[in-house]
Design an enzyme around this catalytic site. Structure first.
Site, PDB file in Angstrom:
ATOM      1  N   LYS A   1       0.822  -1.220   0.000  1.00  0.00           N
ATOM      2  CA  LYS A   1       0.000   0.000   0.000  1.00  0.00           C
ATOM      3  C   LYS A   1       0.854   1.268   0.000  1.00  0.00           C
ATOM      4  O   LYS A   1       0.468   2.264  -0.617  1.00  0.00           O
ATOM      5  CB  LYS A   1      -1.018   0.008   1.145  1.00  0.00           C
ATOM      6  CG  LYS A   1      -0.424  -0.163   2.527  1.00  0.00           C
ATOM      7  CD  LYS A   1      -1.522  -0.429   3.539  1.00  0.00           C
ATOM      8  CE  LYS A   1      -0.982  -0.399   4.967  1.00  0.00           C
ATOM      9  NZ  LYS A   1       0.170  -1.308   5.230  1.00  0.00           N
TER      10      LYS A   1
ATOM     11  N   ARG B   1      -4.601   2.040  12.869  1.00  0.00           N
ATOM     12  CA  ARG B   1      -4.230   0.639  12.997  1.00  0.00           C
ATOM     13  C   ARG B   1      -4.951  -0.037  14.158  1.00  0.00           C
ATOM     14  O   ARG B   1      -4.759  -1.234  14.373  1.00  0.00           O
ATOM     15  CB  ARG B   1      -2.727   0.538  13.246  1.00  0.00           C
ATOM     16  CG  ARG B   1      -1.905   0.161  12.011  1.00  0.00           C
ATOM     17  CD  ARG B   1      -0.463   0.344  12.380  1.00  0.00           C
ATOM     18  NE  ARG B   1       0.484  -0.496  11.720  1.00  0.00           N
ATOM     19  CZ  ARG B   1       1.334  -0.061  10.771  1.00  0.00           C
ATOM     20  NH1 ARG B   1       1.252   1.160  10.320  1.00  0.00           N
ATOM     21  NH2 ARG B   1       2.254  -0.861  10.301  1.00  0.00           N
TER      22      ARG B   1
ATOM     23  N   ARG C   1      12.807  -7.225   1.403  1.00  0.00           N
ATOM     24  CA  ARG C   1      12.985  -5.790   1.114  1.00  0.00           C
ATOM     25  C   ARG C   1      14.374  -5.304   1.534  1.00  0.00           C
ATOM     26  O   ARG C   1      14.848  -5.581   2.617  1.00  0.00           O
ATOM     27  CB  ARG C   1      11.901  -5.006   1.866  1.00  0.00           C
ATOM     28  CG  ARG C   1      11.993  -3.515   1.693  1.00  0.00           C
ATOM     29  CD  ARG C   1      10.704  -2.826   2.019  1.00  0.00           C
ATOM     30  NE  ARG C   1      10.272  -3.028   3.402  1.00  0.00           N
ATOM     31  CZ  ARG C   1       9.110  -2.593   3.876  1.00  0.00           C
ATOM     32  NH1 ARG C   1       8.251  -1.985   3.086  1.00  0.00           N
ATOM     33  NH2 ARG C   1       8.783  -2.800   5.140  1.00  0.00           N
TER      34      ARG C   1
ATOM     35  N   ARG D   1      15.632  -3.187   6.807  1.00  0.00           N
ATOM     36  CA  ARG D   1      15.083  -2.475   7.968  1.00  0.00           C
ATOM     37  C   ARG D   1      15.067  -3.437   9.142  1.00  0.00           C
ATOM     38  O   ARG D   1      14.690  -4.596   8.970  1.00  0.00           O
ATOM     39  CB  ARG D   1      13.629  -2.075   7.654  1.00  0.00           C
ATOM     40  CG  ARG D   1      13.439  -0.628   7.303  1.00  0.00           C
ATOM     41  CD  ARG D   1      12.055  -0.366   6.753  1.00  0.00           C
ATOM     42  NE  ARG D   1      10.950  -0.676   7.652  1.00  0.00           N
ATOM     43  CZ  ARG D   1       9.682  -0.400   7.372  1.00  0.00           C
ATOM     44  NH1 ARG D   1       9.358   0.195   6.243  1.00  0.00           N
ATOM     45  NH2 ARG D   1       8.717  -0.709   8.209  1.00  0.00           N
TER      46      ARG D   1
ATOM     47  N   ARG E   1       4.796  -8.645  13.418  1.00  0.00           N
ATOM     48  CA  ARG E   1       4.019  -7.560  12.799  1.00  0.00           C
ATOM     49  C   ARG E   1       2.753  -8.111  12.149  1.00  0.00           C
ATOM     50  O   ARG E   1       1.700  -7.472  12.189  1.00  0.00           O
ATOM     51  CB  ARG E   1       4.879  -6.821  11.763  1.00  0.00           C
ATOM     52  CG  ARG E   1       5.931  -5.937  12.419  1.00  0.00           C
ATOM     53  CD  ARG E   1       6.985  -5.481  11.439  1.00  0.00           C
ATOM     54  NE  ARG E   1       6.488  -4.521  10.483  1.00  0.00           N
ATOM     55  CZ  ARG E   1       7.097  -4.254   9.329  1.00  0.00           C
ATOM     56  NH1 ARG E   1       8.201  -4.904   8.989  1.00  0.00           N
ATOM     57  NH2 ARG E   1       6.605  -3.347   8.527  1.00  0.00           N
TER      58      ARG E   1
HETATM   59  P1  AMP Z   1       5.004   0.760   8.731  1.00  0.00           P
HETATM   60  O1  AMP Z   1       6.128   1.429   8.008  1.00  0.00           O
HETATM   61  O2  AMP Z   1       3.651   1.356   8.448  1.00  0.00           O
HETATM   62  O3  AMP Z   1       5.017  -0.742   8.552  1.00  0.00           O
HETATM   63  O4  AMP Z   1       5.259   1.041  10.295  1.00  0.00           O
HETATM   64  C1  AMP Z   1       6.442   0.621  10.933  1.00  0.00           C
HETATM   65  C2  AMP Z   1       6.210   0.559  12.438  1.00  0.00           C
HETATM   66  O5  AMP Z   1       5.850   1.867  12.930  1.00  0.00           O
HETATM   67  C3  AMP Z   1       5.062  -0.340  12.887  1.00  0.00           C
HETATM   68  O6  AMP Z   1       5.457  -1.693  12.989  1.00  0.00           O
HETATM   69  C4  AMP Z   1       4.717   0.271  14.242  1.00  0.00           C
HETATM   70  O7  AMP Z   1       5.674  -0.072  15.231  1.00  0.00           O
HETATM   71  C5  AMP Z   1       4.873   1.760  13.969  1.00  0.00           C
HETATM   72  N1  AMP Z   1       3.606   2.353  13.474  1.00  0.00           N
HETATM   73  C6  AMP Z   1       3.381   2.896  12.240  1.00  0.00           C
HETATM   74  N2  AMP Z   1       2.123   3.355  12.152  1.00  0.00           N
HETATM   75  C7  AMP Z   1       1.525   3.092  13.345  1.00  0.00           C
HETATM   76  C8  AMP Z   1       0.221   3.296  13.882  1.00  0.00           C
HETATM   77  N3  AMP Z   1      -0.761   3.867  13.149  1.00  0.00           N
HETATM   78  N4  AMP Z   1      -0.018   2.886  15.148  1.00  0.00           N
HETATM   79  C9  AMP Z   1       0.942   2.326  15.905  1.00  0.00           C
HETATM   80  N5  AMP Z   1       2.177   2.077  15.464  1.00  0.00           N
HETATM   81  C10 AMP Z   1       2.489   2.460  14.203  1.00  0.00           C
END
Ligand code: AMP
Length: 220
Positions: free
Chosen positions: A13, A88, A127, A160, A171
């Site tokens: 996404k 989320r 990735r 990462r 996750r």
């Molecule tokens: P992402 O890049 O969206 O996969 O986010 C990486 C990490 O950031 C996630 O695994 C969470 O630890 C944190 N994170 C990102 N967005 C949120 C959110 N809306 N609520 C809580 N944690 C978040």
């Protein structure tokens, strides 16, 4: 229009959002990117978020809601907004509805990207990102010509920390436990229309559907 991009980590996404934002001028708001920037800059938020992110857990709702509320005030009111990785949890979705309500806005579309777990794991675990220019590769689906080296600039490619296999599994569990309930929330929402997109296809084909669903965008 305010659109929410919903889907498990690795579903693609973010890539789709960047592309649509480029084409239409919509604002792309990724809470993951905002948090990574806060970490790089060493802000208080960045320090607080660090341990949660590295463990594959969610950062507490209060911190995220403050971050998003603040960021939304920086956007021109007329821009379309693509929310990527937020909300989320149900508490975040309710907080978003309240915050938008206060300023006379509402969620218009929720786009649910769907792909099997097997695909998600490969996309995340494969990735690699260039430390120099930020180019993204995938060891399964789009590898660089030389292992660990960026084709574009010769920079070093790294994984990462939260894309390492154990954290990837966590996750995905967190998504099932805490984020999937949002599907029912938005199916029963007053203003949002939920649309599903099959994301286990070439990015180009996914993009065609995505563009149609969110459209060139009418101003909010
Ligand atoms: P992402 O890049 O969206 O996969 O986010 C990486 C990490 O950031 C996630 O695994 C969470 O630890 C944190 N994170 C990102 N967005 C949120 C959110 N809306 N609520 C809580 N944690 C978040």
């Amino acid at each position: 229009m305010i659109a929410i991009l919903l889907g498990a980590p690795g579903v693609g996404k973010g890539t789709q959002a960047v592309r649509l934002a480029d084409e239409t001028g919509a604002a792309h708001v990724s809470t993951g990117d905002l948090l990574r920037t806060a970490r790089r800059q060493g802000t208080e938020l960045g320090r607080k978020a660090q341990s949660y992110m590295d463990a594959g857990e969610l950062v507490p709702d209060g911190l995220i809601l403050d971050l998003v509320r603040e960021h939304l005030t920086t956007l021109p009111r007329t821009s379309d907004v693509l929310l990527d990785g937020f909300p989320r949890t149900i508490a975040q979705a309710e907080g978003l509805d309240d915050a938008l309500d206060e300023v006379g806005l509402e969620v218009g579309r929720v786009v649910l990207f769907e792909a099997p777990d097997e695909t998600l794991v490969k996309r995340l675990a494969g990735r690699r990102t260039c430390t120099k220019c930020g180019a993204v590769y995938n060891t399964y689906f789009g590898p660089p010509e030389r292992d660990g080296v960026c084709d574009r600039c010769g920079g070093e490619l790294v994984q990462r920390p939260d894309d390492e296999p154990q954290t990837v599994r966590r996750r995905l569990e967190v998504y099932t436990e805490q984020t999937e309930p949002l599907i029912a929330y938005y199916e029963n929402h007053d203003t949002a229309e939920l649309v599903r997109i099959e994301a286990d296809r070439l990015p180009e084909a996914v993009f065609e559907d995505f563009r149609q669903v969110v459209g060139g965008g009418t101003p909010a």
